[in-house]
Write an enzyme that holds these catalytic residues in place. Structure first.
Site, PDB file in Angstrom:
ATOM      1  N   HIS A 145       7.330   5.370  27.358  1.00  0.00           N
ATOM      2  CA  HIS A 145       6.960   4.614  26.485  1.00  0.00           C
ATOM      3  C   HIS A 145       5.628   3.972  27.064  1.00  0.00           C
ATOM      4  O   HIS A 145       5.164   2.864  26.756  1.00  0.00           O
ATOM      5  CB  HIS A 145       7.733   3.690  25.750  1.00  0.00           C
ATOM      6  CG  HIS A 145       9.123   4.237  25.362  1.00  0.00           C
ATOM      7  ND1 HIS A 145      10.081   3.997  26.228  1.00  0.00           N
ATOM      8  CD2 HIS A 145       9.377   4.800  24.282  1.00  0.00           C
ATOM      9  CE1 HIS A 145      11.380   4.803  25.484  1.00  0.00           C
ATOM     10  NE2 HIS A 145      10.793   5.296  24.208  1.00  0.00           N
TER      11      HIS A 145
HETATM   12 FE1  FES Z   1      10.476   2.876  27.842  1.00  0.00          FE
HETATM   13 FE2  FES Z   1      10.353   3.461  30.278  1.00  0.00          FE
HETATM   14  S1  FES Z   1       9.061   2.657  29.091  1.00  0.00           S
HETATM   15  S2  FES Z   1      12.023   3.872  29.091  1.00  0.00           S
END
Ligand code: FES
Length: 183
Positions: A148
């Protein structure tokens, strides 16, 4: 006579329903007692986990390189920072960080160039990139989580993206100039 037969059948069905429900209930309760000991046998106890430790020889890690190890079944990153990476970490005002820690807080005296962190993103647990040769390090030159988009800086501190905290620094100590024992 026919009315009596229906009444008996009804009674019979109700009885069977009740017996079935009672049987399912008993199986359910029995199931809990049977399954629980199996699960507790399979999971390592807290004592076993606490006792496990990992040794890493850092002598072969070149400046700017990291190695991946395993600690308590999870990825562990051990990196030797370059002078530029140390300078970048120290140039950041700690108070401005989401999870305020200095490089000094996260490394050992006399070994400020060795950064030991879990390789587990603090958002939802993906393994960040940047520890292996050629992997993208993200906007802050440390580690980058592709799941993410969390960016960690050269001290493994969260700088951008959804992760709430810095990459965890596990308990460790230098047992010689070149060997660390984690855990
Ligand atoms: Fe979501 Fe690493 S940014 S698990």
């Amino acid at each position: 006579a026919s009315t009596e037969t229906v009444a008996q059948t009804d009674d019979g069905i109700r009885r069977r329903d009740f017996l079935d429900i009672a049987a399912i209930g008993a199986a359910g309760v029995g199931g809990v007692f049977i399954v629980y000991p199996l699960v507790s046998q399979m999971a390592p106890s807290k004592d076993v986990l606490a006792a496990s430790s990992t040794e890493v020889d850092v002598s072969s890690i070149e400046p700017g390189q990291a190695i991946k190890a395993v600690f308590r079944k999870q990825p562990l990153f051990v990196k030797r920072l370059t002078d530029a990476e140390i300078a970048a970490a120290n140039a950041t005002a700690t108070g401005s960080l989401r999870d305020p820690q200095s490089l000094e807080d996260r490394t050992k005296e006399g070994h400020r160039d060795i950064l030991v962190t879990m390789g587990v993103c603090t958002h939802l647990g993906c393994v960040p990139l940047g520890a292996a040769e050629g992997e993208v390090k993200g906007e802050y030159g440390g580690y980058f989580c592709p799941c993410h988009g969390s960016h960690y800086d050269t001290a493994g501190r969260i700088r951008k993206g959804p992760a709430p905290t810095n990459l965890e620094v596990p308990e460790y100590e230098f047992t010689s100039d070149t060997v660390i024992q984690v855990g």
